[in-house]
Each structure stands twice: as C-alpha cells, then as structure tokens.
Design a protein around this motif. Structure first.
Motif, PDB file in Angstrom:
ATOM      1  N   TYR A  81       0.826  -1.206   0.000  1.00  0.00           N
ATOM      2  CA  TYR A  81       0.000   0.000   0.000  1.00  0.00           C
ATOM      3  C   TYR A  81       0.864   1.262   0.000  1.00  0.00           C
ATOM      4  O   TYR A  81       0.536   2.249  -0.664  1.00  0.00           O
ATOM      5  N   HIS A  82       1.970   1.207   0.733  1.00  0.00           N
ATOM      6  CA  HIS A  82       2.871   2.352   0.756  1.00  0.00           C
ATOM      7  C   HIS A  82       3.475   2.594  -0.635  1.00  0.00           C
ATOM      8  O   HIS A  82       3.684   3.746  -1.036  1.00  0.00           O
ATOM      9  N   ALA A  83       3.749   1.510  -1.360  1.00  0.00           N
ATOM     10  CA  ALA A  83       4.291   1.661  -2.718  1.00  0.00           C
ATOM     11  C   ALA A  83       3.284   2.357  -3.622  1.00  0.00           C
ATOM     12  O   ALA A  83       3.644   3.231  -4.435  1.00  0.00           O
ATOM     13  N   ALA A  84       2.007   1.982  -3.499  1.00  0.00           N
ATOM     14  CA  ALA A  84       0.969   2.629  -4.305  1.00  0.00           C
ATOM     15  C   ALA A  84       0.825   4.094  -3.918  1.00  0.00           C
ATOM     16  O   ALA A  84       0.682   4.970  -4.785  1.00  0.00           O
ATOM     17  N   LEU A  85       0.867   4.374  -2.616  1.00  0.00           N
ATOM     18  CA  LEU A  85       0.751   5.752  -2.152  1.00  0.00           C
ATOM     19  C   LEU A  85       1.935   6.585  -2.636  1.00  0.00           C
ATOM     20  O   LEU A  85       1.767   7.742  -3.053  1.00  0.00           O
ATOM     21  N   THR A  86       3.125   5.997  -2.597  1.00  0.00           N
ATOM     22  CA  THR A  86       4.320   6.704  -3.074  1.00  0.00           C
ATOM     23  C   THR A  86       4.194   7.047  -4.554  1.00  0.00           C
ATOM     24  O   THR A  86       4.598   8.136  -4.995  1.00  0.00           O
ATOM     25  N   ARG A  87       3.627   6.140  -5.310  1.00  0.00           N
ATOM     26  CA  ARG A  87       3.422   6.406  -6.743  1.00  0.00           C
ATOM     27  C   ARG A  87       2.448   7.558  -6.943  1.00  0.00           C
ATOM     28  O   ARG A  87       2.676   8.440  -7.773  1.00  0.00           O
ATOM     29  N   LEU A  88       1.355   7.560  -6.188  1.00  0.00           N
ATOM     30  CA  LEU A  88       0.384   8.656  -6.287  1.00  0.00           C
ATOM     31  C   LEU A  88       1.011   9.976  -5.863  1.00  0.00           C
ATOM     32  O   LEU A  88       0.751  11.023  -6.468  1.00  0.00           O
ATOM     33  N   GLU A  89       1.836   9.930  -4.828  1.00  0.00           N
ATOM     34  CA  GLU A  89       2.513  11.153  -4.366  1.00  0.00           C
ATOM     35  C   GLU A  89       3.459  11.677  -5.438  1.00  0.00           C
ATOM     36  O   GLU A  89       3.507  12.881  -5.713  1.00  0.00           O
ATOM     37  N   ALA A  90       4.219  10.771  -6.056  1.00  0.00           N
ATOM     38  CA  ALA A  90       5.162  11.181  -7.101  1.00  0.00           C
ATOM     39  C   ALA A  90       4.451  11.817  -8.284  1.00  0.00           C
ATOM     40  O   ALA A  90       5.001  12.709  -8.948  1.00  0.00           O
ATOM     41  N   ASP A  91       3.222  11.398  -8.536  1.00  0.00           N
ATOM     42  CA  ASP A  91       2.436  11.945  -9.640  1.00  0.00           C
ATOM     43  C   ASP A  91       1.649  13.195  -9.235  1.00  0.00           C
ATOM     44  O   ASP A  91       0.884  13.735 -10.043  1.00  0.00           O
ATOM     45  N   GLY A  92       1.831  13.637  -7.988  1.00  0.00           N
ATOM     46  CA  GLY A  92       1.145  14.846  -7.528  1.00  0.00           C
ATOM     47  C   GLY A  92      -0.346  14.667  -7.343  1.00  0.00           C
ATOM     48  O   GLY A  92      -1.112  15.633  -7.473  1.00  0.00           O
ATOM     49  N   LEU A  93      -0.775  13.443  -7.016  1.00  0.00           N
ATOM     50  CA  LEU A  93      -2.206  13.143  -6.947  1.00  0.00           C
ATOM     51  C   LEU A  93      -2.751  13.107  -5.520  1.00  0.00           C
ATOM     52  O   LEU A  93      -3.958  12.941  -5.324  1.00  0.00           O
TER      53      LEU A  93
END
Length: 275
Positions: A81-93
């Motif tokens: 879940y943290h990996a998915a959240l990190t991806r969303l954060e990197a995309d500015g979402l």
C-alpha cells in the motif's frame, strides 16, 4: 479465471448478513469453476483482534466454505500500500491534510458558496506545510480530485460494469477528496482494497449494495494506478425482523450464537437461500 473474494474485518463476530455475502461470493466462484479468496482486512489495529479472526475462520468453515491459502492479511502487506501511495505522491495526486475531523466538518459547513456535501481541499503552501511537519503535527494523505481530473482529462470516460446496473459512469467526485492513509493506521480502506483486488487477481467483486458508492472511488484509483477493473455485483442487504440490516454495532445475531443454540449450517444455508 473467474476469481472473487470475501473480505471481512476482524472487529467482531460474523452475523447472518456476513454469511449471506460470503455464500453469495462462494457459490458464484463454485458455479464458474473459479477461485474463492478469503482476505482479512485488519488494518485498523485499534479495533481488530486475533480472536475475532479465529472466529471468522471457524464460522466460515462451519458454513461449509473453503478458500485459498495462505490467507492475505492486510496488516502483513503494508509495503504494497505504501508503494501505491508513493506512486500517487510522485504523480502529484495526493496531498497532506492536517485538519482534524472536526476541522474538516467546520470547513465543509462554512464554505463560501454554501455548505459542501463532501470535502474538497488542497495542499498547504510549502512553507506552512514544512513548519507543521517539523512540529510533528499528524496528517492524512488525501486524494486530490482536481489533480486526478487533470491527469485523466476529466472523469467522463471512467466506467465500471455492475451486474444489475449495467455500465455505470463513475462519479468519484461524490466522495470528495477521500483519505487514502493516516499516520496512525498507514493506509485507509479505499487504497488497500484496490491494491489487494489487483494483486490477488480478483475478476469479480461481489459485495453488499451498501458499498456501491465506494466503487466510484476505487474505479478512479484503478485508473490512476493502471490497475485492472473487475466486474461488480452489489447484492441486496440481508435485513433483520425489524427491517434493519444486520450490523456488528447493533450486536446482531451472530453465527456463533446460532450454532450454540442448535442451528445447523445446512438449516442456515437454506434460510439464506443456499439450500
């Protein structure tokens, strides 16, 4: 291959409503010669208890269900879940929201153009956010609907298929900027269940109609994370003699109590329409 799941939270004992939902998913998988997955959604460490998980496994086995092993426990997969959240954060979402629940409610009530039905916010100015982080103030990660709409070019083409409703146009804006993670929990329901369904290869999500609205948000997360979209079936809720749905908070009649009072699993299955 057809795959569906039953995903209870171990915060209490299962009741008839849970039995109906579990049997609905199990029978659908059996008829399709597919997979039936049991998932334990135990991310809320303050309410989930191991004795309730043990009781869930016992009750489902008593009902005659079997499932794939090992059982996925969300508390053991926080890195996913943290990996998915990190991806969303990197995309500015996503953005950090430092408001308490009370402050969110006050913000919604005092909106300049009238009370908001759902919360819509945004990130703080960088300097103010840095100061709050330095002070150790707690925050939640919220999904930014504005950023999501910008990335996808709007939500007009976002759809999912429901067995009863047909092709449904997703309207994630009805949920507002939902919380995807909290500092005390690490992940929230919408993000965890979306990631789990993809990782476990769930092709058909079969659950109560009370979760129909949640599908709109989860469909958006699937699009943002490039995850597959299952087909959905939202079945009616089982109601008690008083016309209200069974619920843990109402101390609804539990499967354990029924068993202790002499009801057989076969009789309960017949009562629920699975005889």
């Amino acid at each position: 291959m057809f795959a569906t799941r039953f995903a209870p939270s171990p915060t209490g004992h299962l009741h008839k409503g849970h039995a109906f939902s579990a049997l609905t998913a199990f029978e659908a998988a059996r008829q399709a010669d597919g997979r039936f997955v049991l998932r334990i959604e135990d991310i809320d460490a303050t309410r989930c208890r191991p004795e309730f998980e043990a009781a869930i496994l016992e009750d489902l086995a008593w009902l005659g269900l079997d499932w794939e092993t090992p059982v996925r426990r969300q508390s053991e997969h926080l890195d996913d879940y943290h990996a998915a959240l990190t991806r969303l954060e990197a995309d500015g979402l996503v953005y950090r929201c430092f408001r308490t629940r009370k402050e969110v409610a006050e913000t919604m009530a005092s909106a300049p153009h009238g009370p908001m039905e759902v919360f819509r916010g945004g990130p703080l100015p960088p300097r103010e956010e840095a100061a709050k982080l330095a002070a150790g103030e707690p925050f939640a990660w919220r999904l930014s609907l504005d950023a999501a709409a910008a990335k996808l070019g709007g939500f007009a083409g976002l759809t999912f298929t429901d067995e009863t409703e047909g092709v449904v146009s997703a309207r994630p804006e009805l949920g507002g900027d939902v919380v995807l993670a909290r500092k005390d929990v690490g992940v929230a329901y919408h993000l965890a269940v979306t990631v789990d369904d993809a990782l476990q290869g769930i092709t058909h999500v079969i659950r109560g109609v009370d979760l129909f609205d949640a599908t709109h948000v989860q469909r958006l997360l699937q699009a943002l994370l490039s995850l597959p979209t299952p087909a959905y079936r939202h079945h009616p809720l089982l109601l008690g003699p008083d016309g209200k749905r069974f619920a843990k908070r109402d101390k609804a009649e539990t499967l354990r109590s029924l068993r202790e009072h002499g009801m057989s699993a076969g009789d309960l299955r017949k009562e629920l329409g699975f005889g």
